[in-house]
Design a protein around this motif. Structure first.
Motif, PDB file in Angstrom:
ATOM      1  N   TRP A 125       0.829  -1.216   0.000  1.00  0.00           N
ATOM      2  CA  TRP A 125       0.000   0.000   0.000  1.00  0.00           C
ATOM      3  C   TRP A 125       0.861   1.263   0.000  1.00  0.00           C
ATOM      4  CZ3 TRP A 125      -5.006   0.181  -1.090  1.00  0.00           C
ATOM      5  CH2 TRP A 125      -5.734  -1.004  -0.990  1.00  0.00           C
ATOM      6  N   ASN A 126       2.062   1.173   0.511  1.00  0.00           N
ATOM      7  CA  ASN A 126       2.996   2.297   0.436  1.00  0.00           C
ATOM      8  C   ASN A 126       3.936   2.168  -0.762  1.00  0.00           C
ATOM      9  OD1 ASN A 126       2.070   3.560   2.822  1.00  0.00           O
ATOM     10  ND2 ASN A 126       3.307   2.169   4.080  1.00  0.00           N
ATOM     11  N   LEU A 127       4.293   0.923  -1.098  1.00  0.00           N
ATOM     12  CA  LEU A 127       5.264   0.696  -2.168  1.00  0.00           C
ATOM     13  C   LEU A 127       4.697   1.025  -3.546  1.00  0.00           C
ATOM     14  CD1 LEU A 127       8.026  -0.412  -3.095  1.00  0.00           C
ATOM     15  CD2 LEU A 127       6.963  -2.689  -3.186  1.00  0.00           C
ATOM     16  N   TYR A 128       3.505   0.555  -3.844  1.00  0.00           N
ATOM     17  CA  TYR A 128       2.950   0.729  -5.192  1.00  0.00           C
ATOM     18  C   TYR A 128       2.808   2.200  -5.599  1.00  0.00           C
ATOM     19  CZ  TYR A 128       1.912  -4.259  -5.902  1.00  0.00           C
ATOM     20  OH  TYR A 128       2.013  -5.610  -6.092  1.00  0.00           O
ATOM     21  N   PRO A 129       2.230   3.081  -4.747  1.00  0.00           N
ATOM     22  CA  PRO A 129       2.151   4.503  -5.141  1.00  0.00           C
ATOM     23  C   PRO A 129       3.532   5.132  -5.337  1.00  0.00           C
ATOM     24  CG  PRO A 129       0.669   4.045  -3.312  1.00  0.00           C
ATOM     25  CD  PRO A 129       1.536   2.843  -3.464  1.00  0.00           C
ATOM     26  N   ALA A 130       4.467   4.773  -4.468  1.00  0.00           N
ATOM     27  CA  ALA A 130       5.812   5.330  -4.592  1.00  0.00           C
ATOM     28  C   ALA A 130       6.486   4.854  -5.883  1.00  0.00           C
ATOM     29  CB  ALA A 130       6.651   4.933  -3.374  1.00  0.00           C
ATOM     30  N   CYS A 131       6.278   3.592  -6.234  1.00  0.00           N
ATOM     31  CA  CYS A 131       6.843   3.054  -7.477  1.00  0.00           C
ATOM     32  C   CYS A 131       6.267   3.762  -8.693  1.00  0.00           C
ATOM     33  CB  CYS A 131       6.553   1.552  -7.579  1.00  0.00           C
ATOM     34  SG  CYS A 131       7.514   0.527  -6.462  1.00  0.00           S
ATOM     35  N   LEU A 132       4.942   3.903  -8.734  1.00  0.00           N
ATOM     36  CA  LEU A 132       4.301   4.554  -9.871  1.00  0.00           C
ATOM     37  C   LEU A 132       4.757   6.007 -10.016  1.00  0.00           C
ATOM     38  CD1 LEU A 132       0.657   3.149  -9.648  1.00  0.00           C
ATOM     39  CD2 LEU A 132       2.335   2.688 -11.442  1.00  0.00           C
ATOM     40  N   ARG A 133       4.961   6.679  -8.894  1.00  0.00           N
ATOM     41  CA  ARG A 133       5.411   8.070  -8.949  1.00  0.00           C
ATOM     42  C   ARG A 133       6.812   8.151  -9.535  1.00  0.00           C
ATOM     43  NH1 ARG A 133       8.730  11.135  -6.241  1.00  0.00           N
ATOM     44  NH2 ARG A 133       9.139   9.510  -4.705  1.00  0.00           N
ATOM     45  N   GLU A 134       7.738   7.314  -9.049  1.00  0.00           N
ATOM     46  CA  GLU A 134       9.110   7.355  -9.532  1.00  0.00           C
ATOM     47  C   GLU A 134       9.202   6.888 -10.995  1.00  0.00           C
ATOM     48  OE1 GLU A 134      13.325   8.061  -8.931  1.00  0.00           O
ATOM     49  OE2 GLU A 134      11.381   8.871  -8.354  1.00  0.00           O
ATOM     50  N   MET A 135       8.371   5.910 -11.348  1.00  0.00           N
ATOM     51  CA  MET A 135       8.332   5.456 -12.743  1.00  0.00           C
ATOM     52  C   MET A 135       7.850   6.571 -13.663  1.00  0.00           C
ATOM     53  SD  MET A 135       6.774   1.598 -12.436  1.00  0.00           S
ATOM     54  CE  MET A 135       7.580   0.320 -11.463  1.00  0.00           C
ATOM     55  N   SER A 136       6.869   7.346 -13.197  1.00  0.00           N
ATOM     56  CA  SER A 136       6.365   8.450 -14.013  1.00  0.00           C
ATOM     57  C   SER A 136       7.434   9.537 -14.192  1.00  0.00           C
ATOM     58  CB  SER A 136       5.116   9.045 -13.368  1.00  0.00           C
ATOM     59  OG  SER A 136       5.431   9.734 -12.163  1.00  0.00           O
ATOM     60  N   ARG A 137       8.332   9.663 -13.214  1.00  0.00           N
ATOM     61  CA  ARG A 137       9.399  10.663 -13.329  1.00  0.00           C
ATOM     62  C   ARG A 137      10.403  10.284 -14.412  1.00  0.00           C
ATOM     63  NH1 ARG A 137      14.539  11.486 -11.960  1.00  0.00           N
ATOM     64  NH2 ARG A 137      14.748   9.461 -10.927  1.00  0.00           N
ATOM     65  N   VAL A 138      10.863   9.019 -14.405  1.00  0.00           N
ATOM     66  CA  VAL A 138      11.920   8.620 -15.335  1.00  0.00           C
ATOM     67  C   VAL A 138      11.389   8.281 -16.718  1.00  0.00           C
ATOM     68  CG1 VAL A 138      13.340   7.765 -13.430  1.00  0.00           C
ATOM     69  CG2 VAL A 138      11.841   6.176 -14.647  1.00  0.00           C
ATOM     70  N   CYS A 139      10.087   8.055 -16.829  1.00  0.00           N
ATOM     71  CA  CYS A 139       9.501   7.651 -18.111  1.00  0.00           C
ATOM     72  C   CYS A 139       9.198   8.885 -18.973  1.00  0.00           C
ATOM     73  CB  CYS A 139       8.227   6.852 -17.876  1.00  0.00           C
ATOM     74  SG  CYS A 139       7.857   5.689 -19.189  1.00  0.00           S
ATOM     75  N   THR A 140       9.435   8.756 -20.275  1.00  0.00           N
ATOM     76  CA  THR A 140       9.249   9.863 -21.207  1.00  0.00           C
ATOM     77  C   THR A 140       7.779  10.225 -21.352  1.00  0.00           C
ATOM     78  OG1 THR A 140      11.147   9.037 -22.446  1.00  0.00           O
ATOM     79  CG2 THR A 140       9.766  10.686 -23.533  1.00  0.00           C
ATOM     80  N   PRO A 141       7.370  11.487 -21.127  1.00  0.00           N
ATOM     81  CA  PRO A 141       5.968  11.879 -21.312  1.00  0.00           C
ATOM     82  C   PRO A 141       5.496  11.625 -22.741  1.00  0.00           C
ATOM     83  CG  PRO A 141       7.181  13.576 -20.116  1.00  0.00           C
ATOM     84  CD  PRO A 141       8.197  12.594 -20.606  1.00  0.00           C
ATOM     85  N   THR A 142       4.242  11.283 -22.874  1.00  0.00           N
ATOM     86  CA  THR A 142       3.541  11.045 -24.146  1.00  0.00           C
ATOM     87  C   THR A 142       3.897   9.696 -24.783  1.00  0.00           C
ATOM     88  OG1 THR A 142       3.495  13.418 -24.565  1.00  0.00           O
ATOM     89  CG2 THR A 142       2.951  11.964 -26.421  1.00  0.00           C
ATOM     90  N   THR A 143       5.180   9.392 -24.952  1.00  0.00           N
ATOM     91  CA  THR A 143       5.576   8.158 -25.651  1.00  0.00           C
ATOM     92  C   THR A 143       5.979   7.034 -24.710  1.00  0.00           C
ATOM     93  OG1 THR A 143       7.862   8.933 -25.830  1.00  0.00           O
ATOM     94  CG2 THR A 143       6.368   9.455 -27.656  1.00  0.00           C
ATOM     95  N   GLY A 144       6.186   7.308 -23.436  1.00  0.00           N
ATOM     96  CA  GLY A 144       6.610   6.286 -22.483  1.00  0.00           C
ATOM     97  C   GLY A 144       5.534   5.253 -22.231  1.00  0.00           C
TER      98      GLY A 144
END
Length: 502
Positions: free
Chosen positions: A420-439
């Motif tokens: 419950w704490n890990l999944y939101p944190a993972c998705l947030r960090e993944m969204s940071r490193v992933c390229t907007p629009t095409t990621g």
């Protein structure tokens, strides 16, 4: 002369029937063998039937039918394409179809149904499938000896530094049990359906003395092929068990070919697949599942290579993409990706140093295997392994094209509470490193409730485009396909009055 012609020339003289006479192989015979069309059946990870069908169409140019029985596909090929079938990355086991009955009419009385199975054995068109089985011997992957692969399990160290072998019989028993469990999972992985898998066993187990006597007889008598019948049955409206069907059908096969029944050291495995009113008789073309590749150092939750390949296909990698598995475990996903998509760069990362070490060892083993196969030094693979924290990746913002990973289910790894704490944190960090629009991101988890909740709080940066339901070791899990939205990442500490991202 091509490989298939050489194999045909060498193997056509095998005596498959007691009364079958040998024939001289001519050039026209070889041509007719290579042009022979047969139906191949393949077991695939449950839920990835369409992905496997797409690979067959792409690599073999054959149309593919997805079976009503989940986890199976069927396609027609010429025998000359048989070697290519063994190179498919999304299939577990292969078999050649002897005959298919789409709407088999089972009788109401068990004895009558079993009598029909006995009569069926002598009516089937065995000739062409057996030719394929003979030719296939040149291409199939031999079953690895567990004793050699797991040398560390066969020895234990004592205090004085000497080594003594543990009871090999217990080790063999453990491996046999493990192999049977994986064999069952290869065919059926849907716990929602009542299923039975049984193998034809002789009436009595021969003693060691009997086996010695028989082995001495084999030296003087003509070789007789050994076989077993495996029945895979799914459905609740059958008045018979899979064991009864395998026993009676196998007995009829034995009478017809004069083969010898042997559950373990068999040459031919005849398959009787029953799903409701669908009955398919086949001959196995693989001794060991094709997903047993690449990985030599296993962890507690090693992902199947076929499942890893299916996840990678869902994200449709493009040349020069950077593909990251931030929780790689033994590295099954990035290793499969580096093997198939060599024009991309793959990064395997994990916070556990033991997992990173396993991934690095698996990469090294694959390179060594490649060098031995090619007989020359390898240029290496486009892959690297690194230890990191999933919640604080040492990667530049927007530098990753694709993220593919197997999230902890919260069972053997992690816990449901921590997710419950890990999944939101993972998705947030993944969204940071992933390229907007095409990621893109393809994420596997069995903790779907927790993931759905976490994704709801991240809808401004992640958009779900598909969900593929799969079976992982008997657990119903989901593969989520996500697209990175155009919105730029804003760190919570920089968001000011707008608040946090979840």
């Amino acid at each position: 002369m091509c490989d298939i012609e050489e194999a045909t020339n060498q193997l056509l003289d095998v005596n498959l029937h007691e009364n079958q006479s040998s024939v001289q192989v001519t050039e026209s015979d070889l041509r007719s063998e290579s042009e022979l069309l047969v139906t191949i059946g393949a077991t695939v990870p449950t839920g990835f039937e369409q992905t496997a069908a797409d690979e067959v169409r792409e690599k073999l140019g054959s149309s593919c039918k997805i079976s009503r029985d989940r986890g199976k596909i069927y396609f027609v090929i010429s025998v000359e394409s048989l070697a290519q079938v063994h190179c498919l990355r999304s299939v577990d086991n292969l078999f050649v179809v002897v005959q298919e009955f789409q709407d088999y009419q089972f009788k109401q009385i068990k004895e009558e149904v079993l009598k029909d199975f006995e009569d069926l054995a002598g009516k089937l068109p065995w000739s062409n499938p057996l030719k394929v089985w003979k030719i296939n011997a040149s291409f199939k992957k031999k079953k690895a000896k567990r004793k050699k692969i797991n040398q560390n399990l066969s020895k234990e160290k004592i205090n004085n530094g000497q080594e003594v072998k543990i009871n090999q019989r217990n080790v063999k028993k453990e491996f046999t049990s493990h192999a049977l469990d994986s064999h069952i999972l290869d065919y059926y992985e849907n716990p929602a359906i009542k299923e039975e898998v049984s193998t034809l066993v002789g009436d009595d187990l021969a003693s060691s003395k009997d086996e010695t006597d028989e082995s001495s007889k084999e030296e003087t008598e003509p070789q007789v092929l050994k076989f077993r019948v495996t029945c895979n049955r799914a459905g609740e409206k059958h008045c018979f068990t899979s064991n009864e069907a395998a026993r009676d059908f196998g007995g009829a096969v034995q009478d017809y070919f004069k083969w010898k029944a042997d559950m373990t050291n068999f040459d031919v495995e005849v398959l009787l697949n029953i799903h409701d009113n669908e009955v398919i008789v086949g001959i196995a073309l693989t001794e060991e599942s094709l997903h047993r590749r690449n990985i030599t150092h296993f962890g507690p939750t090693t992902l199947r290579s076929t499942l890893a390949y299916g996840m990678l296909r869902l994200c449709d990698p493009l040349p020069y993409d950077i593909i990251v598995d931030p929780m790689c475990g033994t590295g099954a996903i990035p290793i499969e990706g580096a093997t198939e998509w060599t024009d991309c760069f793959h990064i395997a990362g994990d916070n556990n140093p033991l997992a990173v070490n396993r991934a690095a060892n698996n990469i090294a083993s694959l390179l060594t295997k490649s060098q031995i196969k090619e007989g020359k030094p390898s240029w290496g693979l486009p892959i690297d392994a690194v230890q990191w924290d999933i919640c604080n990746l040492p990667l530049r913002t927007g530098s990753v094209d694709i993220i593919v990973t197997d999230l902890p289910f919260g069972k053997r790894m992690g816990s449901k509470k921590r997710n419950w704490n890990l999944y939101p944190a993972c998705l947030r960090e993944m969204s940071r490193v992933c390229t907007p629009t095409t990621g893109r991101a393809v994420l596997l988890t069995q903790d779907t409730k927790c993931f759905t909740k976490a994704l709801c709080g991240m809808r401004h940066v992640w958009r779900k485009v598909d969900t593929v339901w799969v079976n992982v070791g008997g657990l119903r899990a989901a593969v989520y396909v996500l697209i990175r939205t155009p919105q730029a990442f804003v760190h919570p500490s920089e968001d000011g009055e707008k608040g946090t991202l979840w």
